[in-house]
Design an enzyme around this catalytic site. Structure first.
Site, PDB file in Angstrom:
ATOM      1  N   ASP A  28       0.814  -1.118   0.039  1.00 52.06           N
ATOM      2  CA  ASP A  28       0.007  -0.131  -0.016  1.00 52.06           C
ATOM      3  C   ASP A  28       0.846   1.242   0.049  1.00 52.06           C
ATOM      4  O   ASP A  28       1.809   1.066   0.621  1.00 52.06           O
ATOM      5  CB  ASP A  28      -0.750   0.089   1.209  1.00 52.06           C
ATOM      6  N   ASN A  85     -12.866  -3.619   1.991  1.00 51.86           N
ATOM      7  CA  ASN A  85     -13.964  -2.623   2.098  1.00 51.86           C
ATOM      8  C   ASN A  85     -14.693  -2.772   1.084  1.00 51.86           C
ATOM      9  O   ASN A  85     -14.594  -2.980  -0.134  1.00 51.86           O
ATOM     10  CB  ASN A  85     -13.133  -1.357   2.392  1.00 51.86           C
ATOM     11  N   GLN A  92     -14.444   1.988   1.358  1.00 52.61           N
ATOM     12  CA  GLN A  92     -13.672   1.586  -0.057  1.00 52.61           C
ATOM     13  C   GLN A  92     -13.745   2.874  -0.570  1.00 52.61           C
ATOM     14  O   GLN A  92     -14.421   3.819  -0.888  1.00 52.61           O
ATOM     15  CB  GLN A  92     -14.583   0.873  -0.820  1.00 52.61           C
ATOM     16  N   VAL A  94     -11.282   2.886  -3.666  1.00 51.85           N
ATOM     17  CA  VAL A  94     -10.703   2.135  -4.819  1.00 51.85           C
ATOM     18  C   VAL A  94     -11.675   1.208  -5.388  1.00 51.85           C
ATOM     19  O   VAL A  94     -11.721   0.201  -4.736  1.00 51.85           O
ATOM     20  CB  VAL A  94      -9.414   1.869  -4.986  1.00 51.85           C
ATOM     21  N   HIS A  98     -10.187  -5.666  -3.492  1.00 50.89           N
ATOM     22  CA  HIS A  98      -8.793  -5.760  -3.009  1.00 50.89           C
ATOM     23  C   HIS A  98      -8.935  -6.307  -1.386  1.00 50.89           C
ATOM     24  O   HIS A  98      -9.680  -5.975  -0.795  1.00 50.89           O
ATOM     25  CB  HIS A  98      -7.952  -4.543  -3.181  1.00 50.89           C
ATOM     26  N   ILE A  99      -7.992  -7.323  -1.184  1.00 51.93           N
ATOM     27  CA  ILE A  99      -7.990  -7.581   0.270  1.00 51.93           C
ATOM     28  C   ILE A  99      -6.600  -7.176   0.933  1.00 51.93           C
ATOM     29  O   ILE A  99      -5.739  -7.161   0.436  1.00 51.93           O
ATOM     30  CB  ILE A  99      -7.652  -9.119   0.376  1.00 51.93           C
ATOM     31  N   HIS A 100      -6.834  -6.223   1.832  1.00 52.92           N
ATOM     32  CA  HIS A 100      -5.810  -5.825   2.651  1.00 52.92           C
ATOM     33  C   HIS A 100      -5.206  -6.695   3.434  1.00 52.92           C
ATOM     34  O   HIS A 100      -5.744  -7.480   4.457  1.00 52.92           O
ATOM     35  CB  HIS A 100      -6.041  -4.600   3.613  1.00 52.92           C
TER      36      HIS A 100
HETATM   37  P1  5GP Z   1      -9.883   1.046   0.195  1.00 52.06           P
HETATM   38  O1  5GP Z   1      -9.907   2.145   0.937  1.00 52.06           O
HETATM   39  O2  5GP Z   1     -10.457   1.080  -1.157  1.00 52.06           O
HETATM   40  O3  5GP Z   1     -10.300  -0.268   1.085  1.00 52.06           O
HETATM   41  O4  5GP Z   1      -8.114   1.080  -0.087  1.00 52.06           O
HETATM   42  C1  5GP Z   1      -7.445   1.510  -1.063  1.00 52.06           C
HETATM   43  C2  5GP Z   1      -6.060   1.398  -0.689  1.00 52.06           C
HETATM   44  O5  5GP Z   1      -5.204   1.679  -1.845  1.00 52.06           O
HETATM   45  C3  5GP Z   1      -5.586   2.613   0.387  1.00 52.06           C
HETATM   46  O6  5GP Z   1      -5.191   1.911   1.568  1.00 52.06           O
HETATM   47  C4  5GP Z   1      -4.497   3.414  -0.429  1.00 52.06           C
HETATM   48  O7  5GP Z   1      -3.586   3.906   0.487  1.00 52.06           O
HETATM   49  C5  5GP Z   1      -4.058   2.434  -1.365  1.00 52.06           C
HETATM   50  N1  5GP Z   1      -3.718   3.232  -2.751  1.00 52.06           N
HETATM   51  C6  5GP Z   1      -4.528   4.126  -3.195  1.00 52.06           C
HETATM   52  N2  5GP Z   1      -3.806   4.273  -4.502  1.00 52.06           N
HETATM   53  C7  5GP Z   1      -2.704   3.552  -4.450  1.00 52.06           C
HETATM   54  C8  5GP Z   1      -1.502   3.785  -5.567  1.00 52.06           C
HETATM   55  O8  5GP Z   1      -1.504   4.272  -6.456  1.00 52.06           O
HETATM   56  N3  5GP Z   1      -0.384   2.768  -5.088  1.00 52.06           N
HETATM   57  C9  5GP Z   1      -0.748   1.820  -4.084  1.00 52.06           C
HETATM   58  N4  5GP Z   1       0.144   0.964  -3.829  1.00 52.06           N
HETATM   59  N5  5GP Z   1      -1.565   1.899  -3.414  1.00 52.06           N
HETATM   60  C10 5GP Z   1      -2.472   2.729  -3.391  1.00 52.06           C
END
Ligand code: 5GP
Length: 112
Positions: A28, A85, A92, A94, A98-100
């Protein structure tokens, strides 16, 4: 096209820790724990809410890859958290499933 689709396509760089024909795992960009890796299917599903029966094997594969990444990152002994998420209330940001994989510190419960 989401930022994750662009990473999968190789259009923008990412610190990859694993990849195969079905998914990619990379660190991340804004880590919320000492280890924070995202496991992302190549198939552009928005979230698990959009997945169907035809995605059952893929979803299982993503969980197994998440566990493998956690093991390879040294998280097995102390444990870790897997999160996916969904939507606005889920936090969420993005719109590509995805799985964190989060670890390296104790995780609070309940989540914020
Ligand atoms: P969400 O909030 O959708 O569950 O998680 C999206 C994650 O993607 C966030 O933790 C954010 O930091 C990460 N993220 C957003 N843009 C990028 C990127 O360009 N590269 C990487 N490696 N992570 C990203």
């Amino acid at each position: 096209m989401t930022v994750f689709a662009r990473i999968i396509a190789g259009e923008i760089p990412a610190d990859k820790v694993y990849e195969d024909d079905r998914c990619v795992a990379f660190r991340d960009i804004d880590p919320k724990a000492p280890v924070h890796v995202l496991v992302v299917p190549r198939k552009p599903l928005v979230s698990v809410a959009e997945a169907g029966e035809e995605d059952a094997e893929l979803l299982g594969h993503l969980l197994l890859v998440a566990a493998r990444v956690a093991r390879e990152q040294g998280l097995d002994e102390r444990g870790y958290r897997l999160v996916t998420n969904v939507g606005v209330d889920g936090g969420q940001t993005v719109g590509h499933l995805h799985i964190h994989v989060l670890g390296g510190r104790p995780m609070g419960w309940p989540p914020g």
